[in-house]
Scaffold this motif. Structure first.
Motif, short mmCIF file in Angstrom:
data_model
loop_
_atom_site.label_atom_id
_atom_site.label_comp_id
_atom_site.label_asym_id
_atom_site.label_seq_id
_atom_site.Cartn_x
_atom_site.Cartn_y
_atom_site.Cartn_z
N THR A 225 0.82 -1.24 0.13
CA THR A 225 -0.01 0.10 -0.01
C THR A 225 0.82 1.09 -0.15
OG1 THR A 225 -1.79 -1.19 1.13
CG2 THR A 225 -1.69 1.33 1.23
N PRO A 226 1.73 1.38 0.81
CA PRO A 226 2.72 2.54 0.69
C PRO A 226 3.46 2.89 -0.55
CG PRO A 226 3.16 1.20 2.92
CD PRO A 226 2.41 0.50 1.89
N SER A 229 0.87 4.25 -2.84
CA SER A 229 0.45 5.77 -2.93
C SER A 229 1.50 6.53 -3.30
CB SER A 229 0.50 5.71 -1.12
OG SER A 229 -0.66 5.05 -0.45
N GLN A 230 2.74 6.12 -3.12
CA GLN A 230 3.87 6.81 -3.68
C GLN A 230 3.70 7.10 -5.24
OE1 GLN A 230 7.99 5.90 -2.35
NE2 GLN A 230 7.08 4.63 -0.87
N GLN A 258 -5.54 2.26 -4.10
CA GLN A 258 -4.85 3.55 -3.85
C GLN A 258 -5.31 4.70 -5.05
OE1 GLN A 258 -3.62 4.48 -0.98
NE2 GLN A 258 -4.25 2.54 -0.21
#
Length: 405
Positions: A225-226, A229-230, A258
């Motif tokens: 997920t991170p 998001s980036q 995302q």
């Protein structure tokens, strides 16, 4: 009498693997030939062709598709006889298991037995190791599904029957048009595969004026997920995804959750049929560059390939045409060259012929195989994902620059 062949070329194109008319001759590869080499004139001895490919190992599925295509192509190109000018073509299969060292060993053994024509190479790492053997031993080598650009122009004796990475990347670019001034994000795993894709996109699209930024995800990462998001926050015009392995479904899920697929153009390579499920619920939102899929082209050659493969219990897929095209090239080389390798090379250089994907040309200068490529999407058809052609790109539109020494 064939011309002297002394030149040697070094490919300067990117070597990443994305995720594939002479003035006197054109038309059906099944046309009769009088034979231009030493094998004509009543010689009925068998011609041995070595196939060194991945019958096992991580790319065994690709290798199986290649083999089925080659068998169908040999039947097609010889009008069902399995012969060239009255000489039976004996195909000697060797498994390299995707291991370059094993491939070199098997190829060396075949060459030692007098085999003058080798085909195969499912993996790029294998192809780059076998190609020098072709020049050193003056044999004909037709690389298969290996996409590495390094094969194009590597030496006079080496050809390819599939596409190359440069053509993949230019197909990806076609989704955004002119690359000048565009921002491109390469979303990939931090591995040799991912880094190779970064290098390829940087070479092709960066060279065309785009700003290319890598977002490399640790191979051990499970929470994606991170990183998704980036990717969303990067605001790129194009997100090029190169991903392999068991985390692909989780990666695509994260990209969908995302909002990456809603905010930018996301392109990845369309893999074999069995992979479609890994795209999950996001499958129909992704743009796909495609080398080939069953139904991408409907012409006499593709119909002939499909009929032959299915008659033997197989199923046409991504790399079936690479084997079929290789067989067409082998038969043409033998028809024109007989036992003279130099004449075989001369026959292939500049040859334009009708292939599974349409009109194909072997560029004389560096042996690049100029071919159509496809923009594709996946549609839900009765609960199953099915690929559909969005656009067919002409060979010239995706042609790599000529490899120079």
């Amino acid at each position: 009498m064939s011309r002297p062949r002394s030149r040697s070329r070094t490919a300067v194109l990117a070597t990443g693997a994305a995720l594939a008319l002479s003035v006197t001759a054109c038309g059906s590869p099944t046309a009769a030939s009088s034979g231009g080499g030493e094998g004509g004139g009543g010689d009925e001895s068998p011609i041995q062709v070595g196939l060194v490919y991945s019958a096992s190992g991580p790319l065994a599925t690709y290798g199986e598709q290649y083999l089925q295509g080659f068998q169908a192509g040999l039947d097609y190109a010889t009008d069902g006889t399995g012969e060239v000018d009255g000489r039976p073509v004996e195909v000697v299969e060797r498994d390299d298991a995707g291991d370059p060292a094993k491939a070199v060993s098997e190829a060396t053994d075949l060459i030692g037995q007098g085999v003058q024509v080798l085909a195969g190479s499912t993996a790029s790492g294998v192809a780059t190791q076998v190609a020098p053997l072709a020049e050193q031993n003056d044999i004909l080598f037709i690389s298969g599904s290996a996409a590495t650009d390094a094969i194009t122009g590597v030496n006079d004796n080496t050809f390819r029957s599939g596409r190359q990475t440069y053509q993949d990347i230019l197909t990806a670019q076609s989704f955004i048009g002119d690359a000048q001034g565009k921002n491109v994000l390469v979303f990939a795993q931090d591995s040799a595969f991912g880094q190779a894709n970064v290098a390829a996109v940087t070479a092709v699209l960066g060279g065309a004026g785009a700003t290319v930024t890598p977002l490399l995800v640790p191979a051990s990462a499970t929470d994606l997920t991170p990183f998704a998001s980036q990717a969303r926050d990067a605001g790129a015009d194009l997100v090029f995804v190169a991903w392999a392995g068991e985390t692909a479904p989780a990666m695509w899920q994260a990209m969908g959750q995302q909002g990456v697929l809603d905010s930018t153009t996301v392109v990845t390579g369309l893999d074999i049929r069995a992979s479609y499920a890994t795209y999950g619920a996001q499958a129909t939102q992704i743009d796909y560059l495609s080398h080939y899929f069953a139904g991408a082209v409907d012409n006499e050659v593709s119909q002939a390939m499909t009929e032959r493969v299915e008659a033997d219990g197989g199923e046409v897929d991504l790399f079936t045409p690479d084997g079929f095209t290789a067989a067409q090239m082998v038969v043409h080389a033998l028809q024109e060259g007989g036992d003279d390798v130099g004449a075989m090379v001369d026959a292939l250089e500049g040859w334009t012929f009708d292939g599974v994907k349409g009109e194909l040309t072997i560029r004389e200068e560096d042996h690049a195989l100029l071919q159509p490529m496809f923009q594709a999407r996946l549609e839900d058809q009765g609960g199953e994902l099915a690929p559909v052609v969005v656009d067919t790109l002409d060979p010239e539109a995706v042609a790599p620059p000529v490899a120079t020494s």
